[in-house]
Design a protein around this motif. Sequence first.
Motif, PDB file in Angstrom:
ATOM      1  N   ASN A   1       0.895  -1.158   0.000  1.00  0.00           N
ATOM      2  CA  ASN A   1       0.000   0.000   0.000  1.00  0.00           C
ATOM      3  C   ASN A   1       0.930   1.202   0.000  1.00  0.00           C
ATOM      4  O   ASN A   1       1.364   1.663   1.052  1.00  0.00           O
ATOM      5  N   PHE A   2       1.260   1.683  -1.189  1.00  0.00           N
ATOM      6  CA  PHE A   2       2.383   2.593  -1.342  1.00  0.00           C
ATOM      7  C   PHE A   2       2.062   4.015  -0.878  1.00  0.00           C
ATOM      8  O   PHE A   2       0.952   4.516  -1.142  1.00  0.00           O
ATOM      9  N   PRO A   3       3.022   4.670  -0.207  1.00  0.00           N
ATOM     10  CA  PRO A   3       2.839   6.094   0.111  1.00  0.00           C
ATOM     11  C   PRO A   3       2.642   6.867  -1.194  1.00  0.00           C
ATOM     12  O   PRO A   3       3.440   6.742  -2.127  1.00  0.00           O
ATOM     13  N   TYR A   4       1.561   7.632  -1.275  1.00  0.00           N
ATOM     14  CA  TYR A   4       1.222   8.282  -2.548  1.00  0.00           C
ATOM     15  C   TYR A   4       2.290   9.252  -3.027  1.00  0.00           C
ATOM     16  O   TYR A   4       2.469   9.448  -4.224  1.00  0.00           O
ATOM     17  N   ASN A   5       3.020   9.862  -2.084  1.00  0.00           N
ATOM     18  CA  ASN A   5       3.994  10.888  -2.482  1.00  0.00           C
ATOM     19  C   ASN A   5       5.222  10.313  -3.183  1.00  0.00           C
ATOM     20  O   ASN A   5       5.971  11.050  -3.821  1.00  0.00           O
ATOM     21  N   ILE A   6       5.447   9.001  -3.082  1.00  0.00           N
ATOM     22  CA  ILE A   6       6.603   8.406  -3.769  1.00  0.00           C
ATOM     23  C   ILE A   6       6.202   7.242  -4.682  1.00  0.00           C
ATOM     24  O   ILE A   6       7.051   6.505  -5.165  1.00  0.00           O
ATOM     25  N   SER A   7       4.902   7.081  -4.932  1.00  0.00           N
ATOM     26  CA  SER A   7       4.438   5.885  -5.648  1.00  0.00           C
ATOM     27  C   SER A   7       4.977   5.791  -7.073  1.00  0.00           C
ATOM     28  O   SER A   7       5.345   4.710  -7.533  1.00  0.00           O
ATOM     29  N   THR A   8       5.045   6.920  -7.798  1.00  0.00           N
ATOM     30  CA  THR A   8       5.562   6.846  -9.172  1.00  0.00           C
ATOM     31  C   THR A   8       7.055   6.532  -9.171  1.00  0.00           C
ATOM     32  O   THR A   8       7.538   5.815 -10.044  1.00  0.00           O
ATOM     33  N   GLN A   9       7.781   7.030  -8.164  1.00  0.00           N
ATOM     34  CA  GLN A   9       9.214   6.713  -8.064  1.00  0.00           C
ATOM     35  C   GLN A   9       9.416   5.220  -7.805  1.00  0.00           C
ATOM     36  O   GLN A   9      10.371   4.619  -8.301  1.00  0.00           O
TER      37      GLN A   9
ATOM     38  N   GLY B   1      -0.228  -3.447  -6.093  1.00  0.00           N
ATOM     39  CA  GLY B   1      -0.401  -2.646  -4.901  1.00  0.00           C
ATOM     40  C   GLY B   1      -1.351  -1.496  -5.100  1.00  0.00           C
ATOM     41  O   GLY B   1      -2.002  -1.354  -6.137  1.00  0.00           O
ATOM     42  N   MET B   2      -1.397  -0.653  -4.064  1.00  0.00           N
ATOM     43  CA  MET B   2      -2.372   0.429  -4.013  1.00  0.00           C
ATOM     44  C   MET B   2      -1.709   1.784  -4.230  1.00  0.00           C
ATOM     45  O   MET B   2      -0.678   2.083  -3.648  1.00  0.00           O
ATOM     46  N   PHE B   3      -2.361   2.578  -5.079  1.00  0.00           N
ATOM     47  CA  PHE B   3      -1.917   3.918  -5.431  1.00  0.00           C
ATOM     48  C   PHE B   3      -3.086   4.880  -5.255  1.00  0.00           C
ATOM     49  O   PHE B   3      -4.233   4.460  -5.091  1.00  0.00           O
ATOM     50  N   GLN B   4      -2.797   6.168  -5.357  1.00  0.00           N
ATOM     51  CA  GLN B   4      -3.869   7.130  -5.576  1.00  0.00           C
ATOM     52  C   GLN B   4      -4.575   6.700  -6.861  1.00  0.00           C
ATOM     53  O   GLN B   4      -3.929   6.330  -7.846  1.00  0.00           O
ATOM     54  N   LYS B   5      -5.890   6.725  -6.882  1.00  0.00           N
ATOM     55  CA  LYS B   5      -6.649   6.160  -8.004  1.00  0.00           C
ATOM     56  C   LYS B   5      -6.220   6.732  -9.352  1.00  0.00           C
ATOM     57  O   LYS B   5      -6.030   5.984 -10.317  1.00  0.00           O
ATOM     58  N   GLU B   6      -6.052   8.045  -9.423  1.00  0.00           N
ATOM     59  CA  GLU B   6      -5.737   8.628 -10.734  1.00  0.00           C
ATOM     60  C   GLU B   6      -4.346   8.209 -11.211  1.00  0.00           C
ATOM     61  O   GLU B   6      -4.107   8.103 -12.419  1.00  0.00           O
ATOM     62  N   VAL B   7      -3.426   7.953 -10.293  1.00  0.00           N
ATOM     63  CA  VAL B   7      -2.091   7.479 -10.682  1.00  0.00           C
ATOM     64  C   VAL B   7      -2.187   6.047 -11.201  1.00  0.00           C
ATOM     65  O   VAL B   7      -1.592   5.699 -12.228  1.00  0.00           O
ATOM     66  N   ALA B   8      -2.939   5.199 -10.499  1.00  0.00           N
ATOM     67  CA  ALA B   8      -3.137   3.816 -10.956  1.00  0.00           C
ATOM     68  C   ALA B   8      -3.780   3.790 -12.343  1.00  0.00           C
ATOM     69  O   ALA B   8      -3.384   3.003 -13.216  1.00  0.00           O
ATOM     70  N   GLN B   9      -4.760   4.660 -12.566  1.00  0.00           N
ATOM     71  CA  GLN B   9      -5.418   4.720 -13.874  1.00  0.00           C
ATOM     72  C   GLN B   9      -4.452   5.202 -14.956  1.00  0.00           C
ATOM     73  O   GLN B   9      -4.487   4.720 -16.091  1.00  0.00           O
TER      74      GLN B   9
ATOM     75  N   GLY C   1      -6.616   3.159  -5.860  1.00  0.00           N
ATOM     76  CA  GLY C   1      -6.813   2.130  -6.874  1.00  0.00           C
ATOM     77  C   GLY C   1      -5.732   1.069  -6.779  1.00  0.00           C
ATOM     78  O   GLY C   1      -4.558   1.385  -6.538  1.00  0.00           O
ATOM     79  N   VAL C   2      -6.116  -0.186  -6.935  1.00  0.00           N
ATOM     80  CA  VAL C   2      -5.172  -1.304  -6.882  1.00  0.00           C
ATOM     81  C   VAL C   2      -4.920  -1.796  -8.302  1.00  0.00           C
ATOM     82  O   VAL C   2      -5.854  -1.980  -9.091  1.00  0.00           O
ATOM     83  N   LEU C   3      -3.642  -1.987  -8.622  1.00  0.00           N
ATOM     84  CA  LEU C   3      -3.278  -2.458  -9.966  1.00  0.00           C
ATOM     85  C   LEU C   3      -2.320  -3.631  -9.868  1.00  0.00           C
ATOM     86  O   LEU C   3      -1.746  -3.904  -8.810  1.00  0.00           O
ATOM     87  N   ARG C   4      -2.142  -4.295 -11.014  1.00  0.00           N
ATOM     88  CA  ARG C   4      -1.163  -5.382 -11.107  1.00  0.00           C
ATOM     89  C   ARG C   4      -0.342  -5.195 -12.379  1.00  0.00           C
ATOM     90  O   ARG C   4      -0.890  -4.930 -13.451  1.00  0.00           O
ATOM     91  N   LEU C   5       0.973  -5.332 -12.245  1.00  0.00           N
ATOM     92  CA  LEU C   5       1.876  -5.322 -13.397  1.00  0.00           C
ATOM     93  C   LEU C   5       2.483  -6.708 -13.536  1.00  0.00           C
ATOM     94  O   LEU C   5       2.982  -7.273 -12.563  1.00  0.00           O
ATOM     95  N   THR C   6       2.426  -7.256 -14.740  1.00  0.00           N
ATOM     96  CA  THR C   6       3.018  -8.562 -15.016  1.00  0.00           C
ATOM     97  C   THR C   6       4.061  -8.384 -16.116  1.00  0.00           C
ATOM     98  O   THR C   6       3.736  -7.901 -17.204  1.00  0.00           O
ATOM     99  N   ARG C   7       5.291  -8.740 -15.815  1.00  0.00           N
ATOM    100  CA  ARG C   7       6.370  -8.536 -16.789  1.00  0.00           C
ATOM    101  C   ARG C   7       6.091  -9.299 -18.083  1.00  0.00           C
ATOM    102  O   ARG C   7       5.666 -10.457 -18.061  1.00  0.00           O
ATOM    103  N   LYS C   8       6.317  -8.636 -19.194  1.00  0.00           N
ATOM    104  CA  LYS C   8       6.094  -9.269 -20.489  1.00  0.00           C
ATOM    105  C   LYS C   8       7.101 -10.391 -20.701  1.00  0.00           C
ATOM    106  O   LYS C   8       8.245 -10.309 -20.237  1.00  0.00           O
ATOM    107  N   GLU C   9       6.667 -11.414 -21.415  1.00  0.00           N
ATOM    108  CA  GLU C   9       7.567 -12.537 -21.675  1.00  0.00           C
ATOM    109  C   GLU C   9       8.799 -12.066 -22.425  1.00  0.00           C
ATOM    110  O   GLU C   9       9.915 -12.463 -22.126  1.00  0.00           O
TER     111      GLU C   9
END
Length: 262
Positions: free
Chosen positions: A104-112, A129-137, A181-189
Amino acid sequence: MSIRPKKYLGQHFLEDETIAEQIANTLSFQGYKNVLEIGPGMGVLTKYLIEKPIEVVAMDLDSESITYLIDTYPNENLQILEADFLKSDCTEIFGDEQYAIIGNFPYNISTQIVFKAIENRDQVPEFSGMFQKEVAQRICAKEGNKTYGILSVLTQAFFDAEYLFTVKPEVFNPPPKVDSGVLRLTRKENYDLACDEKLLFKVVKTGFQQRRKTLRNSLKSFNLSDKLKEDSIFGQRPEQLSVAQFISLTQKIANDAVSTND
């Protein structure tokens, strides 16, 4: 013992157990045995992670949280570290092994945090994990969407991004002023790019700095040849280009620079 959330650390403690368990279950736990949790706070997510057949490293900057976690979750598959993820060398923790990232990431450093995960992508097959919704979107946005930008392109060059669900403010202490907002990243093959990676980053960042202009105008600093500027791709705005088109564009710019210098 309970911990008071610290504003300077951007702490908003999730208090909904059901949501915590849902977030823990966003990872597949396939193909790796290590998980790095960033910002565990009072361990609401940690308690569900340590039930999984994996090794968990919980990393937090807050010494009070560290003490609480050590006292509350004595578990042989949990390692608790007082450290700053953005300044940490994860090879000192995991060696060359693969590890997923969650939190559940601190919003102030989530993009970093996302950009550091991209840097370490050779070892990070999954990230959720969890971000500010607009950042996740924004991270998950596709071309043509007004929120599509630098973060979208550079993340999706290496990972498949999926927006999973929205979390309302009232389940946190203290409640944030925005939805999460909660998102998932899956590394591309195949996440090796068919272009120069540093040049791609430069092209994407330069293009989106003037997102309303066509690429012909926003990429003037690249000293493109007149012949290349005739390519129809330069008549488009950056938000219209897919990740694959940005990779193709970068390759064209690299080839143009070689031919111009010959």
